[in-house]
Design a protein around this motif. Structure first.
Motif, PDB file in Angstrom:
ATOM      1  N   GLY A   1      -9.830  10.061   0.079  1.00 24.76           N
ATOM      2  CA  GLY A   1      -8.726  10.669  -0.657  1.00 24.76           C
ATOM      3  C   GLY A   1      -9.171  11.208  -2.000  1.00 24.76           C
ATOM      4  N   LYS A   2      -8.237  11.766  -2.746  1.00 28.21           N
ATOM      5  CA  LYS A   2      -8.574  12.468  -3.985  1.00 28.21           C
ATOM      6  C   LYS A   2      -7.953  11.867  -5.237  1.00 28.21           C
ATOM      7  CE  LYS A   2      -8.978  16.712  -1.363  1.00 28.21           C
ATOM      8  NZ  LYS A   2      -8.417  18.007  -1.064  1.00 28.21           N
ATOM      9  N   MET A   3      -7.145  10.818  -5.100  1.00 32.71           N
ATOM     10  CA  MET A   3      -6.493  10.240  -6.271  1.00 32.71           C
ATOM     11  C   MET A   3      -7.442   9.353  -7.073  1.00 32.71           C
ATOM     12  SD  MET A   3      -2.617   9.151  -5.222  1.00 32.71           S
ATOM     13  CE  MET A   3      -2.989   8.259  -3.720  1.00 32.71           C
ATOM     14  N   SER A   4      -7.224   9.363  -8.383  1.00 31.34           N
ATOM     15  CA  SER A   4      -7.905   8.399  -9.245  1.00 31.34           C
ATOM     16  C   SER A   4      -7.155   7.071  -9.130  1.00 31.34           C
ATOM     17  CB  SER A   4      -7.874   8.883 -10.694  1.00 31.34           C
ATOM     18  OG  SER A   4      -6.541   8.817 -11.204  1.00 31.34           O
ATOM     19  N   ALA A   5      -7.733   6.028  -9.709  1.00 34.56           N
ATOM     20  CA  ALA A   5      -7.069   4.723  -9.685  1.00 34.56           C
ATOM     21  C   ALA A   5      -5.718   4.794 -10.398  1.00 34.56           C
ATOM     22  CB  ALA A   5      -7.967   3.668 -10.337  1.00 34.56           C
ATOM     23  N   THR A   6      -5.649   5.507 -11.505  1.00 40.94           N
ATOM     24  CA  THR A   6      -4.394   5.643 -12.253  1.00 40.94           C
ATOM     25  C   THR A   6      -3.364   6.403 -11.427  1.00 40.94           C
ATOM     26  OG1 THR A   6      -5.678   5.690 -14.300  1.00 40.94           O
ATOM     27  CG2 THR A   6      -3.378   6.385 -14.440  1.00 40.94           C
ATOM     28  N   GLU A   7      -3.773   7.478 -10.779  1.00 40.80           N
ATOM     29  CA  GLU A   7      -2.858   8.265  -9.944  1.00 40.80           C
ATOM     30  C   GLU A   7      -2.349   7.445  -8.757  1.00 40.80           C
ATOM     31  OE1 GLU A   7      -4.832  12.641 -10.887  1.00 40.80           O
ATOM     32  OE2 GLU A   7      -5.595  11.437  -9.226  1.00 40.80           O
ATOM     33  N   MET A   8      -3.229   6.644  -8.170  1.00 41.25           N
ATOM     34  CA  MET A   8      -2.819   5.808  -7.046  1.00 41.25           C
ATOM     35  C   MET A   8      -1.765   4.792  -7.473  1.00 41.25           C
ATOM     36  SD  MET A   8      -3.200   2.500  -5.691  1.00 41.25           S
ATOM     37  CE  MET A   8      -4.744   1.779  -6.195  1.00 41.25           C
ATOM     38  N   LEU A   9      -1.984   4.164  -8.620  1.00 41.56           N
ATOM     39  CA  LEU A   9      -1.002   3.207  -9.119  1.00 41.56           C
ATOM     40  C   LEU A   9       0.337   3.882  -9.400  1.00 41.56           C
ATOM     41  CD1 LEU A   9      -3.253   1.118 -11.522  1.00 41.56           C
ATOM     42  CD2 LEU A   9      -2.218   0.311  -9.388  1.00 41.56           C
TER      43      LEU A   9
END
Length: 150
Positions: A30-38
């Motif tokens: 996937g392409k999300m960062s950890a912050t975006e995923m949260l």
């Protein structure tokens, strides 16, 4: 039987796994960062927790998809696309990581203290009952934690 976020032990496990996430962690897919995923999880789970009871069933196609997802598949498939309104890619400042992580722990904790039954409408599966939402939420959050190696 499938795990469910409605089980207090599962909630504890999810919170422990999420607590190990770091801002610099990168996704295995996937392409999300950890912050975006949260932020994505937080937005989706806030929506689930406050959803009104479904007013429609969704039809036979959604019913079949629900049966396959809840009873045949064992986990969320990699690359599964969520609703556009929950897409956080490029919309969350990395500086908000700790705030999003704290929200994540708080929101996930709510599943073990619910004062109502979950009964909202899912765009792919139609109406889900409380038990089905518990399985869905578990699979969703597990998918994203595994995405970051947790």
């Amino acid at each position: 039987m499938s795990k469910s976020i409605l089980d207090p032990e599962v909630v504890e496990d999810v919170i422990a796994r999420g607590s190990r996430l770091n801002v610099a962690d990168t996704a295995n897919w996937g392409k999300m960062s950890a912050t975006e995923m949260l932020a994505h999880c937080n937005l989706a789970h806030q929506s689930i927790l406050k959803a009104p009871p479904a007013e429609k069933s969704g039809g036979w196609k959604k019913w079949i998809a629900k049966i396959i997802f809840l009873h045949v598949m064992k986990e969320f498939p990699k690359g599964a696309r969520g609703a556009e309104r929950f897409d956080m890619k490029g919309k969350v400042d990395v500086a908000l990581f700790e705030e999003e992580k704290s929200k994540f722990v708080h929101i996930i904790g709510k599943y073990s203290r619910l004062d109502h039954k979950l009964a909202g409408y899912h765009p792919r599966f139609g109406a889900l009952n409380h038990r089905e939402w518990g399985i869905f939420v578990w699979r969703h959050v597990d998918h994203h934690l595994r995405q970051f190696g947790l």
